[in-house]
Scaffold this motif. Sequence first.
Motif, PDB file in Angstrom:
ATOM      1  N   GLU A 197       0.537  -0.937   0.208  1.00 15.06           N
ATOM      2  CA  GLU A 197       0.077  -0.320  -0.099  1.00 15.06           C
ATOM      3  C   GLU A 197       0.945   1.094   0.213  1.00 15.06           C
ATOM      4  N   ALA A 198       2.109   1.490   0.800  1.00 13.55           N
ATOM      5  CA  ALA A 198       2.913   2.503   1.115  1.00 13.55           C
ATOM      6  C   ALA A 198       3.649   2.601  -0.282  1.00 13.55           C
ATOM      7  N   ILE A 199       3.941   1.574  -0.856  1.00 12.89           N
ATOM      8  CA  ILE A 199       5.380   1.475  -2.071  1.00 12.89           C
ATOM      9  C   ILE A 199       4.304   1.527  -3.438  1.00 12.89           C
ATOM     10  N   ARG A 200       2.809   1.354  -3.519  1.00 14.80           N
ATOM     11  CA  ARG A 200       2.134   1.626  -4.220  1.00 14.80           C
ATOM     12  C   ARG A 200       1.802   3.378  -4.544  1.00 14.80           C
ATOM     13  N   TRP A 201       1.622   3.887  -3.596  1.00 15.92           N
ATOM     14  CA  TRP A 201       0.950   5.365  -3.227  1.00 15.92           C
ATOM     15  C   TRP A 201       2.740   6.158  -3.178  1.00 15.92           C
ATOM     16  N   LEU A 202       3.543   5.883  -2.807  1.00 16.54           N
ATOM     17  CA  LEU A 202       4.518   6.505  -3.439  1.00 16.54           C
ATOM     18  C   LEU A 202       4.818   6.462  -4.708  1.00 16.54           C
ATOM     19  N   LEU A 203       4.662   5.288  -5.381  1.00 11.62           N
ATOM     20  CA  LEU A 203       5.385   5.231  -7.272  1.00 11.62           C
ATOM     21  C   LEU A 203       3.819   6.152  -7.336  1.00 11.62           C
ATOM     22  N   SER A 204       2.881   6.672  -6.726  1.00 14.65           N
ATOM     23  CA  SER A 204       2.098   7.073  -8.439  1.00 14.65           C
ATOM     24  C   SER A 204       1.746   8.043  -7.882  1.00 14.65           C
ATOM     25  N   THR A 205       3.251   8.630  -6.838  1.00 16.32           N
ATOM     26  CA  THR A 205       3.243  10.831  -6.601  1.00 16.32           C
ATOM     27  C   THR A 205       5.099  11.413  -6.987  1.00 16.32           C
ATOM     28  N   LEU A 206       5.687   9.696  -6.603  1.00 14.84           N
ATOM     29  CA  LEU A 206       7.120  10.413  -6.904  1.00 14.84           C
ATOM     30  C   LEU A 206       7.402   9.588  -7.926  1.00 14.84           C
ATOM     31  N   PRO A 207       7.682  10.940  -9.224  1.00 15.26           N
ATOM     32  CA  PRO A 207       8.558  10.469 -10.490  1.00 15.26           C
ATOM     33  C   PRO A 207       9.281   9.484 -10.291  1.00 15.26           C
ATOM     34  N   SER A 208       9.537   7.980 -11.236  1.00 16.58           N
ATOM     35  CA  SER A 208      10.573   6.531 -11.157  1.00 16.58           C
ATOM     36  C   SER A 208      11.015   7.550 -12.304  1.00 16.58           C
ATOM     37  N   CYS A 209      12.778   6.173 -12.220  1.00 17.34           N
ATOM     38  CA  CYS A 209      13.462   5.879 -13.522  1.00 17.34           C
ATOM     39  C   CYS A 209      14.205   5.150 -13.114  1.00 17.34           C
ATOM     40  N   MET A 210      14.264   4.132 -14.378  1.00 13.29           N
ATOM     41  CA  MET A 210      14.690   2.289 -13.744  1.00 13.29           C
ATOM     42  C   MET A 210      15.914   1.883 -14.546  1.00 13.29           C
ATOM     43  N   ILE A 211      16.655   1.188 -13.952  1.00 12.43           N
ATOM     44  CA  ILE A 211      17.382   0.813 -15.130  1.00 12.43           C
ATOM     45  C   ILE A 211      18.077  -1.115 -14.436  1.00 12.43           C
ATOM     46  N   PHE A 212      18.297  -1.660 -15.071  1.00  8.48           N
ATOM     47  CA  PHE A 212      17.650  -3.309 -14.661  1.00  8.48           C
ATOM     48  C   PHE A 212      19.450  -3.203 -14.217  1.00  8.48           C
ATOM     49  N   ASP A 213      19.981  -4.311 -13.834  1.00  8.73           N
ATOM     50  CA  ASP A 213      20.760  -5.241 -13.051  1.00  8.73           C
ATOM     51  C   ASP A 213      21.046  -6.854 -13.382  1.00  8.73           C
ATOM     52  N   ASP A 214      21.952  -7.239 -12.586  1.00  7.27           N
ATOM     53  CA  ASP A 214      21.827  -8.934 -13.360  1.00  7.27           C
ATOM     54  C   ASP A 214      20.758  -9.583 -12.780  1.00  7.27           C
ATOM     55  N   HIS A 215      20.441  -9.211 -11.357  1.00  9.35           N
ATOM     56  CA  HIS A 215      19.596 -10.127 -10.604  1.00  9.35           C
ATOM     57  C   HIS A 215      18.000 -10.221 -11.307  1.00  9.35           C
ATOM     58  N   ASP A 216      17.672  -8.508 -12.149  1.00  6.00           N
ATOM     59  CA  ASP A 216      16.329  -8.793 -12.982  1.00  6.00           C
ATOM     60  C   ASP A 216      16.289  -9.725 -13.997  1.00  6.00           C
ATOM     61  N   ILE A 217      17.399  -9.909 -14.689  1.00  6.70           N
ATOM     62  CA  ILE A 217      17.536 -11.375 -15.022  1.00  6.70           C
ATOM     63  C   ILE A 217      18.296 -12.191 -14.716  1.00  6.70           C
ATOM     64  N   ARG A 218      18.907 -12.724 -14.144  1.00  4.70           N
ATOM     65  CA  ARG A 218      20.111 -13.353 -13.329  1.00  4.70           C
ATOM     66  C   ARG A 218      21.446 -13.176 -12.421  1.00  4.70           C
ATOM     67  N   ASP A 219      21.700 -13.519 -11.615  1.00  6.10           N
ATOM     68  CA  ASP A 219      22.867 -12.626 -11.105  1.00  6.10           C
ATOM     69  C   ASP A 219      24.297 -13.442 -12.174  1.00  6.10           C
ATOM     70  N   ASP A 220      25.168 -12.487 -12.235  1.00  6.56           N
ATOM     71  CA  ASP A 220      26.006 -12.447 -13.136  1.00  6.56           C
ATOM     72  C   ASP A 220      25.658 -12.435 -14.558  1.00  6.56           C
ATOM     73  N   TRP A 221      24.789 -11.949 -14.990  1.00  5.51           N
ATOM     74  CA  TRP A 221      23.958 -11.912 -16.725  1.00  5.51           C
ATOM     75  C   TRP A 221      25.265 -10.683 -17.070  1.00  5.51           C
ATOM     76  N   ASN A 222      26.203 -11.743 -17.942  1.00  2.31           N
ATOM     77  CA  ASN A 222      26.431 -11.407 -19.191  1.00  2.31           C
ATOM     78  C   ASN A 222      28.319 -11.178 -18.498  1.00  2.31           C
ATOM     79  N   THR A 223      28.686 -11.889 -17.863  1.00  4.26           N
ATOM     80  CA  THR A 223      29.716 -11.659 -17.113  1.00  4.26           C
ATOM     81  C   THR A 223      31.089 -11.529 -17.456  1.00  4.26           C
ATOM     82  N   SER A 224      30.991 -12.675 -18.438  1.00  7.24           N
ATOM     83  CA  SER A 224      31.980 -12.753 -19.382  1.00  7.24           C
ATOM     84  C   SER A 224      31.145 -14.257 -20.408  1.00  7.24           C
ATOM     85  N   TRP A 225      32.496 -14.216 -20.967  1.00  8.36           N
ATOM     86  CA  TRP A 225      32.150 -14.960 -22.863  1.00  8.36           C
ATOM     87  C   TRP A 225      31.677 -16.686 -21.578  1.00  8.36           C
TER      88      TRP A 225
END
Length: 582
Positions: A197-225
């Motif tokens: 409830e509190a997070i939902r209200w905050l995100l409805s009234t505070l502008p946000s921008c985002m970018i992914f990191d590895d855990h959005d997909i999986r740990d170590d995403w694109n670490t190496s060949w």
Amino acid sequence: MAGSQGPLVLGPMLRYIGETDATVWVETAEPGVVTVKADGREWRAPTFSVMGHHYALVVVDGLAPGDELPYAVRFGDVVVWPLADSRFPPPRIRTIDRSRPTRLLFGSCRTSVPHDREGNSSNGVDALRALALALADGEEAWPDVVAFLGDQVYADATSEAMRDFIAERRDITQPPGEEIKDYEEYAHLYGLAWSDEAIRWLLSTLPSCMIFDDHDIRDDWNTSWTWQEEINQTSWWHERLMGGLSAYWVYQHLGNLPPAELARDEVYAQVLAAGSGDGAEGSGIDLTEPVFDLSRRVDRHPEVYRWSYRRELGDCRLVVVDSRAARVLDPDRRSMLDPDEMAWLDEQLTGDVEHLFIGTSLPFLLPPGLHDFEAIDEVLAQGAHGRLVAAAAERARQTIDLEHWAAFNEGFAEVFDMVIDVARGNRGRAPSTVLFLSGDVHNSYVAEVTDAAARHGAQSRIVQAVCSPIRNPMPRVVRVLMSAFARSLVRPMHFIAARSRRVPDPAFPWLVTDGPWFDNCLAEATIQGPDVAIVWRGGEVRDGDDLHPVLTTVGAVRIPGGLDDGARAGESAADGRPTVAR
């Protein structure tokens, strides 16, 4: 679905904010038209669908700088936000005002577990929720925007609620087990992350921008060949990646774009083309195939689409860099950014702003001891001392996450040269600060390039500020090691690195001046003319009231802006303490 309340499944989320326009994102239970009402005016947009889920992004334009407009959301003929029984203040759209000091929140790494005693015992107090409660009660000044710098969802470390959902739809004894498998599970995961409830209200009234990191997909995403070859041999990875990238485009990326760029987006343009001039027709267009086709192409050829973006925040600029999907993993020419992404960043890094913020999920300036450790590991993994050593170094890279900018030295050096060029005033008037904002490492600290004026001719302070985690504390044993890399291991690691001609020595040394702090926290950078004040705040449970934590201060620094030839050479930006060059 987590977060579902009648026709409104998730949101609204106030995403892009400018001086005269904004965007509002929602997920709905069915196709239709979404209307935002404010100041006696209305803005509408049709929904689009992906994998049977329905979404809309409403562009709210024609506003004035400094507007503070309460708003409501209607779906069809029904007002769906604010909720009739909400205990929180009405949501509002608050545009950027150049005459008002910019206040930018930032942080990363937030797990989605309950906010009860058990959840707080295992994962600590959610700093984002603690701030939401304080803002709702009028106890804190209102920020302009929050930048979430990665790991908004954990696809590979799911909560009990998420595991229950997974178990209802498939056999968890089969790969990928209790990890996220596909788009449907990602949709539920985002619902769990943003439906409190509190997070939902905050995100409805505070502008946000985002970018992914590895855990959005999986740990170590694109670490190496090697990592990429190994993961591509699994039976489930392709579906996971396609679901993850597609869900990221819908739930996170769309809201990063200003209206003019939305119109040029190759996928979202189809929503606009399907609608009429007022955006009220064509609801229900199915973008499943275009979005998944984009994800397939991005996986093979990262240069076909850009996840990076920039935001203008009054007299400041925020450039947010994709440091995951655009990597070059060829062992002979590893770089955090491919040539196209590097060229784009080169265009964005200019002066003529008071402060230049560079958002990158992975810290650009690690604690010096850790930077040297990762640089050594990169050289060893490339085979400098034979195959057996290379294999061991690769295992270490994947096991303990040695895959930050230091492990991609070619790209690190190239970006550093750009930043120094900005700081010298060669790309327009030098900013007061060039300030990297990052997360990922589950501790918070400040680092600064030493002797930037005397040794490098810089007129700007070059500073790294890290805030992590918002809610996912680091184990205590690892905290000791991270503190050592910031302090006591600096000289030993540099001694080892210096003995190898293959390990690059950074051209522009830096030091950790403040921290590390290990508490769950969310940072706020406040512009004070040429200076920047940063405070890290967390939440504390008092009197056993786990659901209503009190906001506390974890750390604070003031970064004086600008340099002259003798300004504080070899001193901390935060408090003037003597520092030791690497």
